[in-house]
Design a protein around this motif. Sequence first.
Motif, short mmCIF file in Angstrom:
data_model
loop_
_atom_site.label_atom_id
_atom_site.label_comp_id
_atom_site.label_asym_id
_atom_site.label_seq_id
_atom_site.Cartn_x
_atom_site.Cartn_y
_atom_site.Cartn_z
N ASP A 252 0.82 -1.21 0.00
CA ASP A 252 0.00 0.00 0.00
C ASP A 252 0.86 1.27 0.00
O ASP A 252 0.49 2.27 -0.61
CB ASP A 252 -0.92 0.01 1.21
N ALA A 253 2.01 1.22 0.68
CA ALA A 253 2.94 2.35 0.62
C ALA A 253 3.37 2.58 -0.83
O ALA A 253 3.44 3.73 -1.30
CB ALA A 253 4.16 2.08 1.50
N PHE A 254 3.65 1.49 -1.53
CA PHE A 254 4.05 1.58 -2.94
C PHE A 254 2.93 2.21 -3.77
O PHE A 254 3.15 3.15 -4.54
CB PHE A 254 4.40 0.20 -3.49
N VAL A 255 1.71 1.70 -3.62
CA VAL A 255 0.59 2.18 -4.43
C VAL A 255 0.31 3.66 -4.15
O VAL A 255 0.09 4.45 -5.07
CB VAL A 255 -0.66 1.33 -4.17
N GLY A 256 0.30 4.04 -2.87
CA GLY A 256 0.03 5.43 -2.54
C GLY A 256 1.08 6.37 -3.10
O GLY A 256 0.76 7.43 -3.67
N ALA A 257 2.35 6.00 -2.95
CA ALA A 257 3.43 6.83 -3.49
C ALA A 257 3.39 6.86 -5.01
O ALA A 257 3.65 7.91 -5.63
CB ALA A 257 4.78 6.31 -3.01
N VAL A 278 9.93 4.18 -1.24
CA VAL A 278 8.97 4.46 -0.18
C VAL A 278 8.54 3.16 0.50
O VAL A 278 8.47 3.06 1.73
CB VAL A 278 7.74 5.21 -0.73
N ALA A 279 8.27 2.13 -0.30
CA ALA A 279 7.87 0.83 0.25
C ALA A 279 9.00 0.22 1.08
O ALA A 279 8.76 -0.35 2.15
CB ALA A 279 7.46 -0.11 -0.87
N ALA A 280 10.24 0.36 0.61
CA ALA A 280 11.38 -0.18 1.36
C ALA A 280 11.52 0.53 2.70
O ALA A 280 11.80 -0.10 3.72
CB ALA A 280 12.65 -0.02 0.53
N TYR A 281 11.32 1.83 2.72
CA TYR A 281 11.35 2.58 3.99
C TYR A 281 10.31 2.03 4.95
O TYR A 281 10.55 1.86 6.14
CB TYR A 281 11.10 4.06 3.70
N SER A 282 9.11 1.76 4.44
CA SER A 282 8.00 1.37 5.30
C SER A 282 8.25 0.06 6.03
O SER A 282 7.75 -0.12 7.14
CB SER A 282 6.70 1.27 4.49
N VAL A 283 8.99 -0.87 5.44
CA VAL A 283 9.18 -2.18 6.09
C VAL A 283 10.20 -2.11 7.22
O VAL A 283 10.36 -3.07 7.96
CB VAL A 283 9.59 -3.28 5.09
N THR A 284 10.86 -0.98 7.40
CA THR A 284 11.84 -0.84 8.47
C THR A 284 11.20 -0.33 9.77
O THR A 284 11.90 -0.10 10.75
CB THR A 284 12.97 0.12 8.07
N ARG A 285 9.87 -0.20 9.77
CA ARG A 285 9.15 0.29 10.93
C ARG A 285 7.88 -0.52 11.15
O ARG A 285 7.37 -1.13 10.22
CB ARG A 285 8.80 1.78 10.75
N LEU A 286 7.37 -0.51 12.38
CA LEU A 286 6.21 -1.32 12.74
C LEU A 286 4.92 -0.67 12.25
O LEU A 286 4.75 0.54 12.34
CB LEU A 286 6.15 -1.50 14.26
N PRO A 295 7.81 13.77 3.09
CA PRO A 295 8.76 14.30 2.09
C PRO A 295 10.18 14.52 2.63
O PRO A 295 11.15 14.43 1.88
CB PRO A 295 8.13 15.62 1.67
N ALA A 296 10.31 14.81 3.93
CA ALA A 296 11.63 15.10 4.50
C ALA A 296 12.36 13.87 5.00
O ALA A 296 13.54 13.95 5.36
CB ALA A 296 11.49 16.11 5.64
N ASP A 297 11.70 12.71 5.03
CA ASP A 297 12.34 11.50 5.55
C ASP A 297 13.31 10.92 4.52
O ASP A 297 12.92 10.77 3.35
CB ASP A 297 11.30 10.45 5.92
N PRO A 298 14.52 10.60 4.92
CA PRO A 298 15.49 10.05 3.94
C PRO A 298 15.12 8.63 3.54
O PRO A 298 14.90 7.77 4.39
CB PRO A 298 16.81 10.08 4.73
N LEU A 299 15.02 8.40 2.24
CA LEU A 299 14.63 7.09 1.73
C LEU A 299 15.88 6.24 1.45
O LEU A 299 16.94 6.77 1.11
CB LEU A 299 13.82 7.24 0.44
N PRO A 300 15.75 4.91 1.59
CA PRO A 300 16.90 4.03 1.28
C PRO A 300 17.22 4.03 -0.21
O PRO A 300 16.39 4.37 -1.03
CB PRO A 300 16.41 2.67 1.76
#
Length: 300
Positions: A252-257, A278-286, A295-300
């Motif tokens: 869903d992170a992927f689809v929204g982004a 964006v999806a990769a970032y999301s899996v690093t958190r609960l 927008p300001a969060d650093p993406l992998p």
Amino acid sequence: MGVAHDVVVVGSVNADLVVRVARHPRPGETLLGSTSDTLPGGKGANQAVAAARQGARVALVGAVGTDPQAAVALSALRAADVDLTHVRRVDGATGLAVVTVAGSGENTIVVVPGANATLTPARVDEARGTIARAAVCVLQLEIPLDTVAHAARLAHRHGTRVLLNAAPATALPRDVLRLADPLVVNEHEAATLLGRALDSPAAAAAHELTGLGVRSVVVTLGAAGLVGHGPDGAFSWSAPVVQPVDTTGAGDAFVGALAAGLAAGQPLRAASAHATRVAAYSVTRLGAQPSYPGPADPLP
């Protein structure tokens, strides 16, 4: 009158009961969990929050119940300034997802639709103006399928681009699939739409789906990234290497982004590449919505 929203999402709104375990239980087995949390979720709400956190102006068409879980389900949507004008409260329970997260980060999910089952074509018609004036309409399959089909046809008729995420895996009428630009599926969902097991690379499945008349297709591959096919041919992106904590809501992170990027005028390839990060970032958190970057969060 111009575009009022970049993205309108027609979809589910849930509360997620998330339980962490060392490993998933076998049939008939009882395990002790380490923690439990109730978090906002639902594929529609997840995608709306993900798009809004990427800077899109987002509206949601959906339903919640009259129980205390409704406040949880709507909390992140409100925090992300998603327009909830067309989210109705109906008698009964809010949709619920029971999510079990193993130590590996992989999850299992059981969804009880609750209020989402009341999202009818008539409810979509109430939001006709919002859908007609959006750049992209995002749809998924945690709501009644006749509502998905009606929303896709309405959006297409008004010139709103349809992003169809055919998840959970369900067969769909071919005329509805042909309205998608893009159709977003994982390998299991692609196999369901093709009516057979995938015995060839995912890129071939993407090409085969476009052969059914779908303008563009993205097949997500989890940690392996994605493959896609559209009017300009085939493409692929690798996913950044990260240490997963919880994969819930990554799709869903992927689809929204992706929806936010397409609404901003990005080509499908470029929007897909950014959405993969964006999806990769999301899996690093609960959790699902709490894990989505701004927008300001650093993406992998």
